[in-house]
Motif scaffolding. Structure first.
Motif, short mmCIF file in Angstrom:
data_model
loop_
_atom_site.label_atom_id
_atom_site.label_comp_id
_atom_site.label_asym_id
_atom_site.label_seq_id
_atom_site.Cartn_x
_atom_site.Cartn_y
_atom_site.Cartn_z
N GLY A 42 -17.13 43.27 19.71
CA GLY A 42 -16.14 42.23 19.43
C GLY A 42 -16.76 40.93 18.96
O GLY A 42 -16.26 40.28 18.05
N ALA A 43 -17.89 40.55 19.61
CA ALA A 43 -18.57 39.32 19.19
C ALA A 43 -19.11 39.42 17.78
O ALA A 43 -19.06 38.46 17.01
N THR A 46 -15.98 39.54 15.21
CA THR A 46 -15.08 38.38 15.17
C THR A 46 -15.19 37.58 13.87
O THR A 46 -14.16 37.25 13.26
N PHE A 49 -13.30 39.48 11.11
CA PHE A 49 -11.84 39.43 11.21
C PHE A 49 -11.29 38.03 10.89
O PHE A 49 -10.19 37.90 10.33
N ILE A 50 -12.05 37.00 11.25
CA ILE A 50 -11.61 35.64 10.90
C ILE A 50 -11.56 35.48 9.39
O ILE A 50 -10.58 34.95 8.83
#
Length: 331
Positions: A42-43, A46, A49-50
């Motif tokens: 996820g890190a 991120t 996805f941003i």
């Protein structure tokens, strides 16, 4: 007489040993490791996805929303302008506009010329560099890649100078040999634009193919040489199939960028009437938004172009997967 001294019995001291820490069960350990992996993934994902939401999803949703509205004036056009819901009217106007359909046809012709030349040319150069035929390999790579470092606008300006009669030394040199070529004529304007794109991007894709060829096991190539395969056969039947994934990737990205044709014809339109303000779908969108101030029409054309790009990319991917599956079944 001395009486005996009695000492009180001391209380027994109880020493409790420290209990060992409970060992986590394998299932708990797997869950903990899974949570750590998900957190790390996820890190790392991120930022992607941003960027995806910021530069793709929000503009797409905004374009779709704008395509259903238009600025109209009530009455005879003397009233105040207001934004009204028009449904699919903008899409109907785009799909029935002959200039937009002509722009799509121009881009299709551009892709049919540009994509095969780009893929075959870049792959051929990479195969030559990988075979060792070209001397001073590092300098050759630098020379071929250098045009890609030139911004697209500057490249278009350079070639506009070379295409313009009275300014171009190339045209003057051809004129001395009694050869007359109008690089911006009705039949040559699309090949001239293809030439600019090839000059700018051929070296970049060559580097992609060359990097893929470096990952080909040397044992496979040596085995083909031992079997009697010549350089041409080794390049076509051994190396090229092993870098097929890179060929598909380059072809897909080239297709996506080709459908967005804008910079080269926009600059060349200043010197030839053969390139109109709606020469390509991207130029049509620019003209609708900033010349005619019809943002609903521009948004609808953008959505249509996006759908065409996604459909073609999906088609290329499906065709490639089916081809790979058929080859695996044949083996």
């Amino acid at each position: 007489m001395t009486s005996p001294v009695t000492t009180p019995a001391s209380a027994p001291v109880s020493v409790s040993a420290a209990a060992p820490a409970p060992t986590p069960s394998p299932r708990t350990a797997r869950k903990s490791a899974r949570r750590r992996e998900l957190g790390a993934a996820g890190a790392l994902m991120t930022p992607f996805f941003i960027l995806l939401v910021t530069v793709f999803l929000i503009p797409v949703v905004t374009a779709v929303w704008l395509s259903f509205f238009s600025d109209d004036q009530p009455g005879l056009g003397f009233g105040p302008e207001r934004t009204v819901f028009v449904g699919l009217r903008s899409y109907t106007a785009v799909l029935t506009d002959p200039t937009f359909l002509s722009g799509l046809g121009t881009v299709v012709l551009y892709c049919l010329i540009y994509i095969p030349l780009m893929v075959v040319g870049a792959l051929t150069l990479a195969l030559l560099l990988d075979s060792g035929v070209v001397r001073l390999r590092s300098w050759a790579q630098l020379g071929l890649f250098l045009p890609h470092a030139v911004p697209g606008i500057i490249a278009a300006v350079i070639w506009l100078y070379l295409y313009t009669p009275g300014l171009s030394p190339v045209i003057d040199l051809l004129g001395k040999a009694d050869i007359t070529i109008d690089f911006l004529g009705v039949h040559t304007v699309v090949p001239s634009i293809v030439n600019i794109a090839l000059w700018s991007n051929l070296g970049y894709n060559m580097v992609v193919f060359y990097a893929a060829l470096q990952a080909v096991p040397r044992e496979v190539i040596e085995a083909s040489v031992v079997d009697g395969a010549g350089p041409v056969r080794t390049a076509l039947q051994i190396k090229t199939p092993l870098v097929r994934s890179s060929v598909v990737m380059v072809a897909m990205f080239t297709l996506i960028f080709a459908l967005q044709l804008f910079t080269e014809p926009m600059l060349l339109s200043q010197s030839t009437p053969m390139i109109s303000s709606r020469f390509s779908p991207s130029m049509y969108i620019y003209d609708a938004a900033f010349t005619r101030n019809n943002y609903g029409l521009a948004a609808a054309a953008s959505v249509v172009l996006l759908v065409c790009t996604i459909a073609l990319s999906y088609g290329v991917t499906r065709w490639t997967n089916r081809s790979n599956a058929a080859e695996e079944d044949a083996r």
